[in-house]
Design a protein around this motif. Structure first.
Motif, mmCIF file in Angstrom:
data_model
loop_
_atom_site.group_PDB
_atom_site.id
_atom_site.type_symbol
_atom_site.label_atom_id
_atom_site.label_comp_id
_atom_site.label_asym_id
_atom_site.label_seq_id
_atom_site.Cartn_x
_atom_site.Cartn_y
_atom_site.Cartn_z
ATOM 1 N N LYS A 218 29.540 -14.351 -18.998
ATOM 2 C CA LYS A 218 28.987 -13.458 -17.981
ATOM 3 C C LYS A 218 29.709 -13.627 -16.648
ATOM 4 O O LYS A 218 29.995 -12.641 -15.948
ATOM 5 C CB LYS A 218 27.492 -13.741 -17.798
ATOM 6 N N ARG B 293 33.203 -12.020 -16.728
ATOM 7 C CA ARG B 293 33.098 -10.556 -16.622
ATOM 8 C C ARG B 293 32.741 -10.136 -15.204
ATOM 9 O O ARG B 293 33.191 -9.089 -14.712
ATOM 10 C CB ARG B 293 32.051 -10.023 -17.608
ATOM 11 N N ALA B 294 31.925 -10.938 -14.540
ATOM 12 C CA ALA B 294 31.490 -10.604 -13.181
ATOM 13 C C ALA B 294 32.627 -10.731 -12.164
ATOM 14 O O ALA B 294 32.612 -10.066 -11.123
ATOM 15 C CB ALA B 294 30.325 -11.497 -12.771
ATOM 16 N N ASP C 179 35.359 -9.389 -11.422
ATOM 17 C CA ASP C 179 36.142 -8.180 -11.709
ATOM 18 C C ASP C 179 37.199 -7.956 -10.628
ATOM 19 O O ASP C 179 37.146 -6.991 -9.859
ATOM 20 C CB ASP C 179 35.230 -6.968 -11.872
ATOM 21 N N TYR C 180 38.175 -8.842 -10.602
ATOM 22 C CA TYR C 180 39.205 -8.821 -9.565
ATOM 23 C C TYR C 180 40.112 -7.592 -9.638
ATOM 24 O O TYR C 180 40.776 -7.237 -8.656
ATOM 25 C CB TYR C 180 40.056 -10.090 -9.622
ATOM 26 N N SER C 181 40.162 -6.932 -10.782
ATOM 27 C CA SER C 181 40.990 -5.725 -10.907
ATOM 28 C C SER C 181 40.258 -4.466 -10.445
ATOM 29 O O SER C 181 40.846 -3.381 -10.404
ATOM 30 C CB SER C 181 41.450 -5.550 -12.357
ATOM 31 N N ASN C 182 38.994 -4.597 -10.071
ATOM 32 C CA ASN C 182 38.244 -3.461 -9.553
ATOM 33 C C ASN C 182 38.836 -3.028 -8.198
ATOM 34 O O ASN C 182 39.042 -3.860 -7.320
ATOM 35 C CB ASN C 182 36.775 -3.858 -9.368
ATOM 36 N N SER D 9 28.144 -8.951 -10.150
ATOM 37 C CA SER D 9 29.597 -8.843 -10.189
ATOM 38 C C SER D 9 30.142 -8.865 -8.757
ATOM 39 O O SER D 9 29.405 -8.620 -7.798
ATOM 40 C CB SER D 9 30.022 -7.559 -10.887
ATOM 41 N N SER E 185 32.210 -6.739 -7.380
ATOM 42 C CA SER E 185 32.161 -5.393 -6.808
ATOM 43 C C SER E 185 30.748 -5.022 -6.370
ATOM 44 O O SER E 185 30.566 -4.279 -5.395
ATOM 45 C CB SER E 185 32.686 -4.367 -7.819
ATOM 46 N N GLU E 186 29.736 -5.562 -7.060
ATOM 47 C CA GLU E 186 28.343 -5.304 -6.669
ATOM 48 C C GLU E 186 28.004 -6.027 -5.376
ATOM 49 O O GLU E 186 27.357 -5.472 -4.483
ATOM 50 C CB GLU E 186 27.403 -5.760 -7.791
ATOM 51 N N ALA F 151 37.028 -13.607 -7.185
ATOM 52 C CA ALA F 151 37.614 -12.304 -7.509
ATOM 53 C C ALA F 151 38.594 -11.847 -6.431
ATOM 54 O O ALA F 151 39.693 -11.357 -6.734
ATOM 55 C CB ALA F 151 36.511 -11.269 -7.686
#
Length: 311
Positions: free
Chosen positions: A138, A141-142, A144-147, A202, A204-205, A223
């Motif tokens: 988890k 997945r959280a 999300d450095y490529s976001n 995450s 981004s959140e 991230a």
């Protein structure tokens, strides 16, 4: 005949370039010191530090290297001017190609001198035999450095902080990661998870409100650091998670110690020690916890249970 003329020309050139006594010895001494500086830095960074009082081991090392250069140059004194030109050319070329040049010598020597009066090795805690990292899938997945939102936030932080720092090409990425650290920690607000639930947001959140608990902060920091080329990891303790960043070797720490205390976080640090861990490979990791006001700020001193490295 042509060969004889060339030899005669070279002999005449050497005679013209030769400096008369006693100026030749003075110039030789100056060149010996100039050559000693980069050589001493290399030796200092690679030889074991004996930690003698008043740094006598390093003083003796410097003097010995200088004497060796002095006697070598004295033997070849006829080409003293040529030696000066070669020295300057080598450093000039190094500066042009962003290699080891004038700025590198100045920065390394400055950091070394600073470390002699300020100890950059206050806590060399070695992490080994760690337990599995909780909620590993988890958490990964959280992060999300490529976001695009995460990447853009990191870029905005880089363009806002430490843009006036020049030189230090070897630590370009680390300086940018420290800019991200400053921006996140300056604006972060701690908010607990829902009661009875371990909520993992995450990166981004978390960007929307820059709020959350320790694992949310660690995920966002990791991230953003990862998004601009840094190597972060998360440390799990009994009741806490915090991020760290890979610095490199003891030689790198010496330069980073100077950068943080004298260039980047002078006001926040005020001469306080850097806090870090050394992993099983001898690599150094600086603390980036939300409780820290500068990279390498104080740990919460909890027992370390696990580590999650993002490469």
């Amino acid at each position: 005949m042509a060969t004889t003329n060339r030899i005669t020309f070279l002999k005449n050139l050497i005679v013209k370039l030769q400096i008369k006594q006693p100026w030749d010895l003075i110039i030789i001494a100056i060149i010996a010191i100039l050559l000693t500086v980069p050589s001493f830095l290399i030796a200092h960074q690679n030889l074991v530090n004996l930690n003698w009082n008043y740094h006598l081991d390093r003083i003796i090392l410097f003097v010995l290297i200088a004497l060796v250069y002095f006697f070598i140059l004295k033997i070849i004194r006829k080409i003293t001017v040529i030696s000066i030109l070669l020295y300057v050319i080598i450093l000039f070329v190094g500066s042009l190609i962003n290699g080891y040049g004038f700025n590198s010598i100045y920065n390394d020597y400055q950091a070394m001198l600073y470390s002699m009066t300020d100890n950059p090795y206050p806590q060399d805690i070695i992490i080994n035999k760690l337990l599995p990292f909780p909620n590993k899938s988890k958490v990964i997945r959280a992060i999300d450095y490529s976001n695009p939102k995460v990447r853009n936030y990191a870029l905005a932080a880089v363009n806002k902080n430490f843009t006036n720092i020049k030189g230090y090409n070897d630590y370009f990425t680390l300086i940018q990661c420290f800019a991200v650290f400053k921006e996140i920690n300056k604006n972060w607000h701690y908010v607990s998870d829902p009661k009875g639930e371990d909520y993992i947001a995450s990166a981004s959140e978390s960007l929307k409100y820059l709020s959350g608990d320790c694992d949310d902060h660690s995920i966002l920091m990791a991230a953003c650091v990862r998004a601009i080329g840094g190597t972060p990891r998360l440390i799990h303790t009994d009741g806490h998670i915090y991020p760290e960043i890979l610095i490199g070797t003891q030689k790198d720490l010496e330069n980073i110690n100077y950068l943080i205390k004298k260039e980047l976080f002078r006001r926040e640090n005020k001469g306080k020690p850097l806090n870090y861990h050394i992993d099983e490979h001898g690599q150094i990791w600086l603390n980036l916890d939300y409780t820290a006001r500068y990279p390498g700020g104080p740990f919460l001193h909890e027992v370390i249970l696990g580590a999650l490295t993002l490469e």
